[in-house]
Design a protein around this motif. Structure first.
Motif, PDB file in Angstrom:
ATOM      1  N   ASP A   1     -29.069  19.222  24.134  1.00 34.54           N
ATOM      2  CA  ASP A   1     -27.640  19.025  23.620  1.00 34.54           C
ATOM      3  C   ASP A   1     -27.674  19.279  22.032  1.00 34.54           C
ATOM      4  O   ASP A   1     -26.917  19.896  21.531  1.00 34.54           O
ATOM      5  CB  ASP A   1     -27.175  17.692  24.012  1.00 34.54           C
ATOM      6  CG  ASP A   1     -27.075  17.570  25.484  1.00 34.54           C
ATOM      7  OD1 ASP A   1     -27.058  18.369  26.122  1.00 34.54           O
ATOM      8  OD2 ASP A   1     -27.010  16.319  25.776  1.00 34.54           O
ATOM      9  N   ASP A   2     -28.448  18.486  21.341  1.00 36.90           N
ATOM     10  CA  ASP A   2     -28.826  18.547  20.056  1.00 36.90           C
ATOM     11  C   ASP A   2     -28.974  20.115  19.560  1.00 36.90           C
ATOM     12  O   ASP A   2     -28.272  20.661  18.514  1.00 36.90           O
ATOM     13  CB  ASP A   2     -29.800  17.622  19.411  1.00 36.90           C
ATOM     14  CG  ASP A   2     -29.322  16.207  19.718  1.00 36.90           C
ATOM     15  OD1 ASP A   2     -28.245  15.752  20.064  1.00 36.90           O
ATOM     16  OD2 ASP A   2     -30.423  15.423  19.754  1.00 36.90           O
ATOM     17  N   VAL A   3     -29.903  20.746  20.300  1.00 34.44           N
ATOM     18  CA  VAL A   3     -30.022  21.956  19.661  1.00 34.44           C
ATOM     19  C   VAL A   3     -28.730  22.839  19.870  1.00 34.44           C
ATOM     20  O   VAL A   3     -28.638  23.811  19.164  1.00 34.44           O
ATOM     21  CB  VAL A   3     -31.226  22.652  20.361  1.00 34.44           C
ATOM     22  CG1 VAL A   3     -31.536  24.075  20.124  1.00 34.44           C
ATOM     23  CG2 VAL A   3     -32.517  22.063  19.968  1.00 34.44           C
ATOM     24  N   ASP A   4     -27.974  22.754  21.106  1.00 31.63           N
ATOM     25  CA  ASP A   4     -27.004  23.575  21.253  1.00 31.63           C
ATOM     26  C   ASP A   4     -26.078  23.347  20.252  1.00 31.63           C
ATOM     27  O   ASP A   4     -25.292  24.210  19.735  1.00 31.63           O
ATOM     28  CB  ASP A   4     -26.419  23.169  22.780  1.00 31.63           C
ATOM     29  CG  ASP A   4     -27.216  23.857  23.758  1.00 31.63           C
ATOM     30  OD1 ASP A   4     -26.833  23.653  25.146  1.00 31.63           O
ATOM     31  OD2 ASP A   4     -27.898  24.689  23.437  1.00 31.63           O
ATOM     32  N   ALA A   5     -25.726  22.142  19.857  1.00 33.51           N
ATOM     33  CA  ALA A   5     -24.855  21.708  18.740  1.00 33.51           C
ATOM     34  C   ALA A   5     -25.034  22.404  17.543  1.00 33.51           C
ATOM     35  O   ALA A   5     -24.450  23.004  16.917  1.00 33.51           O
ATOM     36  CB  ALA A   5     -24.752  20.274  18.435  1.00 33.51           C
ATOM     37  N   LEU A   6     -26.382  22.338  17.160  1.00 30.82           N
ATOM     38  CA  LEU A   6     -26.676  23.239  15.644  1.00 30.82           C
ATOM     39  C   LEU A   6     -26.615  24.848  15.976  1.00 30.82           C
ATOM     40  O   LEU A   6     -25.897  25.339  15.147  1.00 30.82           O
ATOM     41  CB  LEU A   6     -28.142  22.979  15.230  1.00 30.82           C
ATOM     42  CG  LEU A   6     -28.592  23.432  14.042  1.00 30.82           C
ATOM     43  CD1 LEU A   6     -27.616  22.920  12.990  1.00 30.82           C
ATOM     44  CD2 LEU A   6     -30.150  23.209  13.668  1.00 30.82           C
ATOM     45  N   GLN A   7     -27.104  25.124  17.075  1.00 31.60           N
ATOM     46  CA  GLN A   7     -26.999  26.420  17.426  1.00 31.60           C
ATOM     47  C   GLN A   7     -25.468  26.965  17.305  1.00 31.60           C
ATOM     48  O   GLN A   7     -24.892  28.353  16.870  1.00 31.60           O
ATOM     49  CB  GLN A   7     -27.750  27.124  18.481  1.00 31.60           C
ATOM     50  CG  GLN A   7     -27.849  28.412  18.472  1.00 31.60           C
ATOM     51  CD  GLN A   7     -29.235  28.860  17.394  1.00 31.60           C
ATOM     52  OE1 GLN A   7     -30.125  28.136  17.029  1.00 31.60           O
ATOM     53  NE2 GLN A   7     -28.718  30.029  16.942  1.00 31.60           N
ATOM     54  N   GLU A   8     -24.656  26.106  18.053  1.00 28.34           N
ATOM     55  CA  GLU A   8     -23.434  26.482  18.253  1.00 28.34           C
ATOM     56  C   GLU A   8     -22.812  26.431  16.814  1.00 28.34           C
ATOM     57  O   GLU A   8     -21.586  27.317  16.330  1.00 28.34           O
ATOM     58  CB  GLU A   8     -22.684  25.338  19.248  1.00 28.34           C
ATOM     59  CG  GLU A   8     -21.332  25.927  19.659  1.00 28.34           C
ATOM     60  CD  GLU A   8     -20.802  24.683  20.685  1.00 28.34           C
ATOM     61  OE1 GLU A   8     -19.466  24.897  21.059  1.00 28.34           O
ATOM     62  OE2 GLU A   8     -21.437  23.999  21.252  1.00 28.34           O
ATOM     63  N   ALA A   9     -22.891  25.540  15.919  1.00 32.36           N
ATOM     64  CA  ALA A   9     -22.394  25.342  14.654  1.00 32.36           C
ATOM     65  C   ALA A   9     -22.679  26.740  13.886  1.00 32.36           C
ATOM     66  O   ALA A   9     -21.899  27.304  13.333  1.00 32.36           O
ATOM     67  CB  ALA A   9     -22.873  24.219  14.091  1.00 32.36           C
ATOM     68  N   LEU A  10     -23.828  27.013  14.041  1.00 28.82           N
ATOM     69  CA  LEU A  10     -24.476  28.319  13.236  1.00 28.82           C
ATOM     70  C   LEU A  10     -23.812  29.663  13.521  1.00 28.82           C
ATOM     71  O   LEU A  10     -23.420  30.479  12.805  1.00 28.82           O
ATOM     72  CB  LEU A  10     -25.786  28.378  13.346  1.00 28.82           C
ATOM     73  CG  LEU A  10     -26.757  27.581  12.414  1.00 28.82           C
ATOM     74  CD1 LEU A  10     -28.193  27.599  12.914  1.00 28.82           C
ATOM     75  CD2 LEU A  10     -26.703  28.036  11.020  1.00 28.82           C
ATOM     76  N   ALA A  11     -23.653  29.467  14.762  1.00 28.33           N
ATOM     77  CA  ALA A  11     -22.907  30.643  15.520  1.00 28.33           C
ATOM     78  C   ALA A  11     -21.527  30.884  15.071  1.00 28.33           C
ATOM     79  O   ALA A  11     -21.004  32.052  15.056  1.00 28.33           O
ATOM     80  CB  ALA A  11     -22.962  30.731  16.983  1.00 28.33           C
ATOM     81  N   LYS A  12     -21.007  29.825  14.644  1.00 30.23           N
ATOM     82  CA  LYS A  12     -19.310  29.963  14.137  1.00 30.23           C
ATOM     83  C   LYS A  12     -19.312  30.111  12.853  1.00 30.23           C
ATOM     84  O   LYS A  12     -18.083  30.577  12.485  1.00 30.23           O
ATOM     85  CB  LYS A  12     -18.806  28.475  14.249  1.00 30.23           C
ATOM     86  CG  LYS A  12     -18.428  28.131  15.918  1.00 30.23           C
ATOM     87  CD  LYS A  12     -17.819  26.614  16.097  1.00 30.23           C
ATOM     88  CE  LYS A  12     -17.628  26.461  17.378  1.00 30.23           C
ATOM     89  NZ  LYS A  12     -17.493  24.840  17.834  1.00 30.23           N
ATOM     90  N   LEU A  13     -20.464  30.345  11.985  1.00 26.42           N
ATOM     91  CA  LEU A  13     -20.126  30.698  10.621  1.00 26.42           C
ATOM     92  C   LEU A  13     -20.205  32.039  10.494  1.00 26.42           C
ATOM     93  O   LEU A  13     -20.876  32.916  11.407  1.00 26.42           O
ATOM     94  CB  LEU A  13     -21.619  30.254   9.995  1.00 26.42           C
ATOM     95  CG  LEU A  13     -21.734  28.765   9.550  1.00 26.42           C
ATOM     96  CD1 LEU A  13     -22.871  28.541   8.883  1.00 26.42           C
ATOM     97  CD2 LEU A  13     -20.682  28.163   8.716  1.00 26.42           C
ATOM     98  N   PRO A  14     -19.267  32.598   9.416  1.00 26.41           N
ATOM     99  CA  PRO A  14     -19.548  34.162   9.278  1.00 26.41           C
ATOM    100  C   PRO A  14     -20.981  34.694   8.985  1.00 26.41           C
ATOM    101  O   PRO A  14     -21.959  33.882   8.579  1.00 26.41           O
ATOM    102  CB  PRO A  14     -18.832  34.170   8.062  1.00 26.41           C
ATOM    103  CG  PRO A  14     -17.826  32.865   7.834  1.00 26.41           C
ATOM    104  CD  PRO A  14     -18.634  31.970   8.526  1.00 26.41           C
ATOM    105  N   GLU A  15     -21.399  35.710   9.400  1.00 31.73           N
ATOM    106  CA  GLU A  15     -22.472  36.369   9.230  1.00 31.73           C
ATOM    107  C   GLU A  15     -23.117  36.202   7.997  1.00 31.73           C
ATOM    108  O   GLU A  15     -24.217  35.842   7.957  1.00 31.73           O
ATOM    109  CB  GLU A  15     -22.562  37.834   9.780  1.00 31.73           C
ATOM    110  CG  GLU A  15     -23.781  38.509   9.978  1.00 31.73           C
ATOM    111  CD  GLU A  15     -23.954  40.145  10.313  1.00 31.73           C
ATOM    112  OE1 GLU A  15     -22.709  40.293  10.880  1.00 31.73           O
ATOM    113  OE2 GLU A  15     -24.856  40.759   9.942  1.00 31.73           O
TER     114      GLU A  15
END
Lengths: 199, 220
Positions: free
Chosen positions: A130-144
């Motif tokens: 869950d934690d990893v998903d949260a970080l990866q999800e947040a990162l994925a929302k950032l502009p490239e």
């Protein structure tokens, strides 16, 4: 063995003479960090594996034209960054968010390989997922561009000037992107934490 | 103070402001990076499991580069050998006809018979170099293309080394050989025309034999 500037220069010289052992040492020195960088930018372990291989194959082809000016790491991460950009352009998508126990990621979980003694237990693994998903999800929302600068700073030992050079932007732009991206990331993660506490 | 100095001062001020702004942002970024480092420790990325595989693939790529280094001189050496053989054949043809022109008919017939024997040997060697060997290599390459180096047998490795360059390079080389063959054919046709003019039956027979031998080589 610690990679001092002298040793790095020696490795590069030997790699330019096509000494396979020198490439092995370069992979040992930079492979894990490059893999982390690629994984965080792409969001897929399998694709990070492929890209890591592509990075070093490109190094083999291009090392002959590299002139060592003590910016090898910047050169290496620039290759990785360009490959990620090409991949994203080709596939036409932002990094995907892979569920922790997804079967689509080769051997499944990145952290539960049978031969990995440090793998967490099932409950801890679920929590970590869950934690990893949260970080990866947040990162994925950032502009490239913002994701790139944050990851370059995190995984490489490059200064902001060097990061700016890798990204071919002015120093101020690189700083501004890192500042903006990290603030967004913190806000997203804080919201996630708040939700978790409320839930 | 003139306008120029004013502009410089303004520019310096803008640059100073920018630097101060950058420093302020950098200080904030440093704090944010410290926060991100803590977060990353809690959410580690998966460990890399492919380093050994990457090393293996890299070593193969390095091996291929080394092969290319070996191949280039070999390929150019092969071209120069065939060119040498053709030049040798042409000069022998020229020498022979120059000698035939100046000599008496009976003496010329006798010496021509011996000289044409040597000439045919040279021409056959040239044909082997420029026709049979490339044909053999080409047929070998089509089987070996894309096959891992490690699986190549010792015998086939030789052909692989000779032909490991790109297909376009190989095509260029084949085109070069074809041009060489045309040169030899031209030389033979000229020789035959000259022989007809001089009326040397033995030379004609020898040329016919040479054509026959060439066809045999081409067929094989």
């Amino acid at each position: 063995m610690e990679l001092t500037p002298t040793r790095l220069a020696d490795l590069i010289q030997r790699a330019q003479a096509h000494d396979p052992a020198a490439f092995d040492d370069l992979i040992d020195a930079f492979g894990a960090r490059l893999h982390g960088y690629l994984y965080r930018l792409i969001g897929s372990r399998d694709e990070a594996d492929d890209l890591l291989q592509d990075v070093f194959l490109r190094v083999v082809r291009m090392i002959g034209s590299y002139r060592h000016d003590h910016r090898f790491e910047g050169w290496l991460f620039r290759i990785a960054t360009n490959l990620v950009r090409d991949r994203i352009r080709k596939v036409g998508r932002e990094p995907k968010v892979i569920p922790f126990d997804s079967g689509s990621e080769g051997s499944g979980s990145a952290w539960t390989d049978a031969d990995d003694d440090t793998a967490p237990g099932p409950e801890a693994a679920m929590q970590l997922a869950d934690d990893v998903d949260a970080l990866q999800e947040a990162l994925a929302k950032l502009p490239e561009a913002e994701r790139e600068v944050i990851m370059l700073r995190h995984f490489s030992d490059l200064s902001f000037s060097e990061v700016a050079a890798v990204m071919e932007t002015p120093l101020g732009t690189a700083l501004a992107r890192a500042h903006r991206g990290l603030k967004k990331l913190r806000d997203m993660m804080d919201v996630g934490d708040t939700r978790a506490h409320v839930g | 103070m003139n306008q120029n100095d004013d502009r410089h001062l303004e520019k310096d001020q803008v640059e100073n402001d920018q630097v101060e702004n950058d420093l302020a942002v950098a200080a904030e970024v440093e704090q944010l990076e410290s926060w991100f480092a803590d977060v990353s420790k809690q959410f580690p990325e998966p460990p890399c499991r492919v380093l050994e595989h990457v090393k293996m693939r890299t070593n193969v790529a390095v091996g291929e580069l080394r092969l290319e280094e070996v191949t280039s001189p070999l390929a150019s050496g092969l071209n120069s050998s065939s060119a040498d053989a053709i030049a040798l054949t042409k000069s022998a043809v020229r020498r022979e006809f120059a000698g035939a022109k100046s000599a008496d008919q009976p003496a010329a017939s006798k010496s021509n018979g011996l000289a044409w024997g040597a000439l045919m040997t040279l021409a056959s060697a040239a044909l082997i170099a420029i026709v049979v060997l490339p044909g053999f290599l080409k047929s070998t390459t089509s089987v070996r293309e894309g096959e891992p180096i490690a699986e190549a047998s010792a015998v086939d490795d030789w052909a692989y080394v000779l032909t490991a360059t790109s297909s376009s390079e190989f095509d260029d080389r084949v085109a070069g050989f074809e041009s060489d063959i045309d040169d030899v054919s031209d030389a033979f046709v000229s020789s035959q025309v000259l022989a007809d003019e001089l009326g040397f039956d033995e030379i004609e027979d020898a040329i016919d034999q040479l054509y026959s031998d060439s066809d045999s080589f081409l067929d094989s």
